[in-house]
Design an enzyme around this catalytic site. Sequence first.
Site, PDB file in Angstrom:
ATOM      1  CE1 TYR A  15      -3.450  -2.695   0.910  1.00 19.10           C
ATOM      2  CE2 TYR A  15      -2.385  -2.946   3.043  1.00 19.10           C
ATOM      3  CZ  TYR A  15      -3.306  -3.366   2.113  1.00 19.10           C
ATOM      4  OH  TYR A  15      -4.089  -4.447   2.402  1.00 19.10           O
ATOM      5  CB  CYS A  36      15.106 -12.467  -3.640  1.00 16.74           C
ATOM      6  SG  CYS A  36      16.297 -13.334  -2.641  1.00 16.74           S
TER       7      CYS A  36
END
Length: 446
Positions: free
Chosen positions: A346, A372
């Site tokens: 968000y 990652c």
Amino acid sequence: MSEPPQRPPAFVYGSGRGQRSLCCEQVPLAKVAERFGTPLYVYSSHSIRERVRAFHQAFEKVEHTVCYSVKANSNLSILRLLSDLGCGFDVVSGGELLRVLRSKGAPPLSRSVRQGGIHRRAAGNIVFSGVGETVDEMEAALRAGILIFNLESASELEALAACSARLKRNALVAFRVNPDVPADTHPYISTGLHEHKFGVPLHQAIELYARAAKMKYLQVAGVSVHIGSQIMEFAPFSAAMERVADLVRQLRAAGHSIEYVDAGGGLGINYQDSSEDFPKRVSAYTQAVTKPLRGLGVKLLLEPGRCVVGPAGALITRVLYTKTNGATKFIIVDAAMNDLIRPSLYQAEHQIIPVQVGHSRRELVDVVGPVCESGDFFARGRDLPVTNEGELLAILDAGAYGMSLASNYNSRPRAAEVLVNGKSAKLIRKRETISDVIRAEVAALS
Ligand code: PLP
């Protein structure tokens, strides 16, 4: 040296041995991190209590139930605390329903048929919302004897009618209506516009209520609405409630007995500034919600989540490494987006503060996790006091939609959780092990 922001009464600096050290209530977080490891969610029960009390006080003049929205933080001990504070619950899945029942010491649902009374006592203040309740979930909720189902489509109504007839169990129903009211929040958590998947359009509601009223085991009893989450303005709540109030009048005129209005959740918190007065904010929210309903004599159901538990929690993380790539200095911490996904999902900005106040020099850094993904960050270009490897940081306002949205991405075991009450710190969820993570899997031959 200026003091970093704090979150009283949950997270404030105390002094010991000449150093300012962040505490949760009266417990130094450095000690908690030493004892339980990091990354670690720490919650303040005092803060949760204060926030629930603020809600009860603000709504004291109207008949109401605070049905805490379990999705915000579903730890059993948090649910137990909220239940002890007189809260009901808003659940959206069979799993959340089971959590609430367990937190109140009810037996597992499989034993519920003969022990229905125990569940009824535990479930009588639960509302079940959800855009896609399955028949199994409906069955579990009917057996448990929840207060009311908030339905979201004609098909869901048919499914519940069939389920209740098969079990010969009565149920109260409401429809979640979509008021077509915009709320200024992140698009992923805005839910009250006509193009969203949630609820039923207002113009279809009358017909759906008429259909529901004909179902043998169902009793039409309420109207529900939820326009989104992290809403900072009050006007969208009033606009939605005006429309709900109109609908209640129309439904009553059509002969339906509408006893409940469920106002949903959505009251936002200020992630940047903790100085705001929460009781004052709830009281403004109360005005927005109750004014349009004046004179209707309905029982109000409220479903707050974030504003009850958000500021009561912090994610404590240890700095693994620091490094500089080009012009950017990175602080690599042991928490990651799998622990707290709000910044990645968000673009949320949580304040990050040192657990031990040490350095007066400041620098611009990116605080990132070991996953990652370039999206695995907690802050970018953030002005923080110089932070060294091995030091602890607290990511504030992480009590809501933190642990409940955590995952095992990158096969990372989920963090532990601790609940603080005064001087006591209790482990309320053990740190997962990698064996926990892979337990359900098999290495099958193809
Ligand atoms: N009720 C419903 C139906 C929801 O979908 C949500 C969350 O989006 C809530 C209540 C809780 O919202 P909040 O945590 O913003 O108070």
